[in-house]
Design a protein around this motif. Structure first.
Motif, mmCIF file in Angstrom:
data_model
loop_
_atom_site.group_PDB
_atom_site.id
_atom_site.type_symbol
_atom_site.label_atom_id
_atom_site.label_comp_id
_atom_site.label_asym_id
_atom_site.label_seq_id
_atom_site.Cartn_x
_atom_site.Cartn_y
_atom_site.Cartn_z
ATOM 1 N N CYS A 313 1.048 -1.114 -0.099
ATOM 2 C CA CYS A 313 0.021 -0.037 0.018
ATOM 3 C C CYS A 313 1.035 1.208 0.022
ATOM 4 C CB CYS A 313 -0.889 -0.068 1.184
ATOM 5 S SG CYS A 313 -0.121 -0.077 2.619
ATOM 6 N N VAL A 314 0.338 2.562 -0.076
ATOM 7 C CA VAL A 314 1.014 3.699 -0.044
ATOM 8 C C VAL A 314 0.240 4.602 0.839
ATOM 9 C CG1 VAL A 314 1.818 5.578 -1.340
ATOM 10 C CG2 VAL A 314 1.783 3.396 -2.399
ATOM 11 N N PHE A 315 1.125 5.164 1.633
ATOM 12 C CA PHE A 315 0.214 6.204 2.670
ATOM 13 C C PHE A 315 1.348 7.230 2.868
ATOM 14 C CE2 PHE A 315 2.473 2.906 5.510
ATOM 15 C CZ PHE A 315 3.341 3.868 6.166
ATOM 16 N N TYR A 316 0.675 8.487 3.565
ATOM 17 C CA TYR A 316 1.325 9.412 4.212
ATOM 18 C C TYR A 316 1.726 9.619 5.539
ATOM 19 C CZ TYR A 316 0.558 12.054 -0.564
ATOM 20 O OH TYR A 316 0.186 12.371 -1.821
ATOM 21 N N SER A 322 -8.586 5.590 8.575
ATOM 22 C CA SER A 322 -9.800 4.800 9.163
ATOM 23 C C SER A 322 -9.796 3.465 8.625
ATOM 24 C CB SER A 322 -10.943 5.672 8.962
ATOM 25 O OG SER A 322 -11.135 5.766 7.597
ATOM 26 N N CYS A 323 -10.298 2.570 9.556
ATOM 27 C CA CYS A 323 -10.468 1.305 9.044
ATOM 28 C C CYS A 323 -11.876 0.891 9.191
ATOM 29 C CB CYS A 323 -9.844 0.363 10.396
ATOM 30 S SG CYS A 323 -9.667 -1.500 9.764
ATOM 31 N N VAL A 366 -15.046 -11.521 5.397
ATOM 32 C CA VAL A 366 -15.088 -10.268 5.948
ATOM 33 C C VAL A 366 -14.112 -9.177 4.934
ATOM 34 C CG1 VAL A 366 -13.282 -10.537 7.665
ATOM 35 C CG2 VAL A 366 -14.964 -8.831 7.879
ATOM 36 N N THR A 367 -14.485 -8.035 4.527
ATOM 37 C CA THR A 367 -13.621 -7.427 3.823
ATOM 38 C C THR A 367 -13.096 -6.108 4.724
ATOM 39 O OG1 THR A 367 -15.248 -7.739 2.057
ATOM 40 C CG2 THR A 367 -13.793 -5.884 1.966
ATOM 41 N N ILE A 368 -11.912 -6.035 4.620
ATOM 42 C CA ILE A 368 -11.255 -5.020 5.600
ATOM 43 C C ILE A 368 -10.685 -3.860 4.536
ATOM 44 C CG2 ILE A 368 -9.313 -4.738 7.209
ATOM 45 C CD1 ILE A 368 -9.342 -7.802 7.937
ATOM 46 N N GLN A 373 -8.109 10.486 4.685
ATOM 47 C CA GLN A 373 -8.965 11.539 5.142
ATOM 48 C C GLN A 373 -9.934 11.961 4.006
ATOM 49 O OE1 GLN A 373 -5.578 13.897 6.598
ATOM 50 N NE2 GLN A 373 -6.322 13.630 8.889
ATOM 51 N N GLN A 374 -9.726 11.563 2.839
ATOM 52 C CA GLN A 374 -10.514 12.180 1.816
ATOM 53 C C GLN A 374 -11.482 10.784 1.320
ATOM 54 O OE1 GLN A 374 -6.857 12.852 1.665
ATOM 55 N NE2 GLN A 374 -7.661 14.651 2.561
ATOM 56 N N ASP A 375 -11.244 9.778 2.153
ATOM 57 C CA ASP A 375 -12.258 8.649 1.764
ATOM 58 C C ASP A 375 -11.728 8.127 0.727
ATOM 59 O OD1 ASP A 375 -14.284 7.547 3.125
ATOM 60 O OD2 ASP A 375 -15.674 7.722 1.710
ATOM 61 N N GLN A 376 -10.286 7.979 0.315
ATOM 62 C CA GLN A 376 -10.145 7.081 -0.611
ATOM 63 C C GLN A 376 -9.146 5.840 -0.161
ATOM 64 O OE1 GLN A 376 -10.011 8.076 -4.264
ATOM 65 N NE2 GLN A 376 -11.410 9.659 -3.132
ATOM 66 N N VAL A 377 -9.808 4.791 -0.868
ATOM 67 C CA VAL A 377 -9.134 3.431 -0.057
ATOM 68 C C VAL A 377 -7.627 3.345 -0.645
ATOM 69 C CG1 VAL A 377 -9.194 0.805 -0.612
ATOM 70 C CG2 VAL A 377 -11.321 2.187 -0.616
ATOM 71 N N ILE A 378 -6.832 3.048 0.590
ATOM 72 C CA ILE A 378 -5.284 2.739 0.261
ATOM 73 C C ILE A 378 -4.832 1.376 0.397
ATOM 74 C CG2 ILE A 378 -4.750 5.081 1.163
ATOM 75 C CD1 ILE A 378 -3.494 3.681 3.690
ATOM 76 N N TRP A 379 -5.779 0.467 0.832
ATOM 77 C CA TRP A 379 -5.417 -0.822 0.986
ATOM 78 C C TRP A 379 -6.908 -1.687 1.299
ATOM 79 C CZ3 TRP A 379 -6.223 -4.855 4.661
ATOM 80 C CH2 TRP A 379 -5.703 -6.123 4.591
ATOM 81 N N GLN A 380 -7.255 -2.844 0.891
ATOM 82 C CA GLN A 380 -8.345 -3.769 0.947
ATOM 83 C C GLN A 380 -8.317 -4.918 0.672
ATOM 84 O OE1 GLN A 380 -12.082 -3.401 -1.897
ATOM 85 N NE2 GLN A 380 -12.807 -2.187 -0.026
#
Length: 486
Positions: A313-316, A322-323, A366-368, A373-380
Motif C-alpha cells: 500500500c502507499v500512505f502519508y 480509518s479502518c 469479511v472485507t477489511i 482522510q479524503q475517503d480514498q481506499v489505500i488498502w483492501q
C-alpha cells in the motif's frame, strides 16, 4: 612562454594542428579539480527547495531561526558526537562539551577505477535466505557466502556486494532518538548492525520506502565506537540506497530536518495477525513502511498467527487513516488512527477487528478496508473466514511437531525419487552429515528409507525440521499440500 608553447614553435608546420590540440588539452586538465577533492562538510542544499512552500507560522522558534538562515543564504552544518557505547543495541550521544565536535565529510570508501566501472554496470543479483536466530532483543540473521557477487537477503531486503568467501551476521538495532535530534535527522529505515571479516563486503544496498526518491533526499548514517558520520550514497535506486563501506558497524538511512517538513508518500505494508480469545476471533491490522523486515514483526507478535495476504500500500506519514469492514457488525477499535513511520522495536496494531465466533461461522468472508482522510481506499482485502481457525491451530505447532504429526502419511506417500533428491540437499544445508546421507542411501526399502530419514531429522530439532519442510515443498509441492505443510 611555457614549455608546451616553446615546443609548438619548434614543431614542423605540418604538425602545428596536433600540437595546438595538445596545448588546449593540457590547459583544460590543469583547470580540473584533483581526483580526491571532496566538500569539507555535509551539504543538503538542493534546487528543489526553491519550489517547496513551507508554512513556518505554527512551528517553534528554533525552526523559525532555521528559516531565517535559509533566507540569508547560509547552509546548515552538522557535528559528529563521539560515543563510547555506539556498539551496543542502544546508541547514546555525548554532549559536545565533553567529547568535542568534529567536521563530518561526505565520505566514500576508496575504490579502484575498474571497480567503480564494474559496479555501474548491470549485475546479476542472487537471492539468499539467511539462518534466523531469535534473540532477547530481536532477530540475528546469518549467512556464509561461498564466493563473490551481489546478493539480496529475502527476509530484510538488504543487498551485499561480496568480494570474497566469508560469513556475514546482521541484525536491527534501536535508533537513538537523542542522537538523531541532535543531528537534525530523521530515520528513514531500520538501523542495521553488520559484522563480517574485513574485506568481505565492499558495498551495501539499504532498502528504502520512498515512493518517489529524490537524489539528494537520503543519506546513510554510519555509527561506530568513535562517533557517527554521514556517508553520501553512490546512487539511489527505486528501492535501495547504495553506499560504499569504509568499515562495518551500524548503518541506517536518514534524511535531514528539512525533508522531514515535506509531506511524503511512503511505500507501506498492511500486515494481519490473528488471535482467538474468549469466544472472539481478533484480527490485528498493522501498517508499517515497506522496509521494515517482516521477520521482526512476526517475532514481536510470536504469540499470534500471521495471515499472509497481499500487503502493499502507499500512505502519508503522520496522517490519520480509518479502518472499515463488511459486514458492518464487526467491532473495530479504534475506528481512526494516525500512522507513524515506525522502525521498532515495538510494532503494535493500529486496529483490532473482533468477530464473535458464533457469527463468523455463518459468514464466509469479511472485507477489511483502510481509507485516508479524503475517503480514498489505500488498502483492501477480502478475508475468507472458515479457514482462519484451522490456520491458527496449524501455526501453533512447531515444525518438529508438524513432522511428527504427518510421520505416518509421509512414510506411506513419499516417492523413491523424491527421497533421493532430498538427501543431497539436506546434506548441502548441513541438516544431515555425509555419513548419514550414505547410510540412508544404502537402505533399499522405500518405506524404511523414508522412516530413517524422517526420524534422524526430527531428532535434530526445529532448524533441521524447518529445512526438511522447505526442501520438500520445493521438490514435491503436491505431496506438501496433501500433508498440509503449505
Amino acid at each position: 612562454m611555457d614549455k608546451c608553447e616553446n615546443t609548438e614553435e619548434k614543431a614542423p608546420p605540418s604538425e602545428n594542428g596536433r600540437f595546438e590540440k595538445q596545448k588546449i588539452q593540457s590547459k583544460a586538465q590543469r583547470n580540473q579539480p584533483g581526483p580526491g577533492f571532496e566538500p569539507s562538510c555535509v551539504s543538503f542544499k538542493s534546487d528543489r527547495s526553491k519550489d517547496v512552500i513551507i508554512n513556518f507560522n505554527d512551528i517553534s522558534s528554533g525552526v523559525e531561526q532555521i528559516h531565517q538562515r535559509l533566507r540569508s543564504g547560509s547552509e546548515p552544518s552538522f557535528a559528529s558526537f563521539r560515543n563510547d557505547q555506539a556498539n551496543g543495541h542502544h546508541t547514546h550521544s555525548k554532549s559536545s562539551e565533553s567529547s568535542g565536535v568534529e567536521r563530518v565529510d561526505h565520505r566514500r570508501s576508496p575504490l579502484l577505477p575498474e571497480e567503480n566501472e564494474t559496479r555501474n554496470q548491470n549485475q546479476t543479483c542472487f537471492d539468499f535466505t539467511p539462518e534466523v536466530s531469535p534473540e532477547k532483543d530481536g532477530v540475528l540473521y546469518s549467512f556464509r557466502f561461498s564466493g563473490s557477487g551481489l546478493f539480496e537477503c529475502s527476509l530484510t531486503g538488504l543487498k551485499f556486494h561480496i568480494t570474497q568467501e566469508g560469513e556475514v551476521n546482521y541484525k536491527t538495532l534501536i535508533w537513538d532518538t537523542t542522537l538523531l535530534e541532535s543531528r537534525e535527522l530523521q530515520a528513514r529505515g531500520p538501523l542495521f548492525n553488520i559484522e563480517s571479516s574485513p574485506g568481505t563486503i565492499s558495498q551495501l544496498h539499504l532498502p528504502h520506502c520512498e515512493h518517489q526518491p529524490l537524489s539528494e533526499s537520503l543519506s546513510v548514517l554510519h555509527i561506530t565506537g568513535d562517533g557517527s558520520s554521514l556517508i553520501k550514497p553512490e546512487k539511489i535506486t527505486e528501492t535501495h540506497v547504495v553506499v560504499n563501506v569504509p568499515h562495518l558497524s551500524d548503518f541506517g538511512i536518514v534524511s535531514t530536518f528539512f525533508q522531514r517538513l515535506i509531506e511524503r508518500k511512503i511505500k507501506g505494508q498492511a500486515l494481519l495477525f490473528l488471535d482467538n480469545n474468549n469466544n472472539f476471533l481478533s484480527i490485528h491490522v498493522i501498517l508499517l513502511p515497506s522496509n521494515v523486515p517482516l521477520q521482526e514483526v512476526k517475532e514481536f507478535h510470536k504469540d499470534s498467527t500471521f495471515i499472509k495476504v497481499p500487503a502493499y500500500c502507499v500512505f502519508y506519514k503522520d496522517q490519520t487513516y480509518s479502518c472499515h469492514s463488511h459486514p458492518g457488525w464487526v467491532d473495530i477499535q479504534p475506528l481512526r488512527s494516525e500512522v507513524p513511520e515506525n522502525y521498532g522495536p515495538n510494532y503494535h496494531a493500529l486496529y483490532c477487528l473482533r468477530l464473535p465466533l458464533k457469527r463468523q461461522r455463518r459468514t464466509k468472508k469479511v472485507t477489511i478496508t483502510i481509507k485516508d482522510q479524503q475517503d480514498q481506499v489505500i488498502w483492501q482485502h477480502k478475508l475468507p473466514l472458515p479457514g482462519l481457525e484451522k490456520q491458527q491451530q496449524k501455526s501453533i505447532l512447531s515444525n518438529t511437531e508438524r513432522l511428527q504429526r504427518i510421520r505416518p502419511a509421509f512414510i506411506d506417500r513419499v516417492s523413491g525419487p523424491t527421497l533421493d533428491n532430498l538427501l543431497p540437499k539436506l546434506c548441502q544445508c548441513t541438516v544431515i552429515t555425509p555419513n548419514e546421507e550414505e547410510k540412508i542411501g544404502e537402505v533399499t526399502s522405500r518405506l524404511d528409507k523414508a522412516k530413517t530419514l524422517l526420524d534422524i531429522v526430527i531428532k535434530k530439532g526445529e532448524r533441521a525440521s524447518s529445512n526438511l519442510i522447505k526442501i520438500l515443498m520445493e521438490e514435491d509441492r503436491a505431496l506438501s499440500e496433501t500433508l498440509e505443510l503449505m
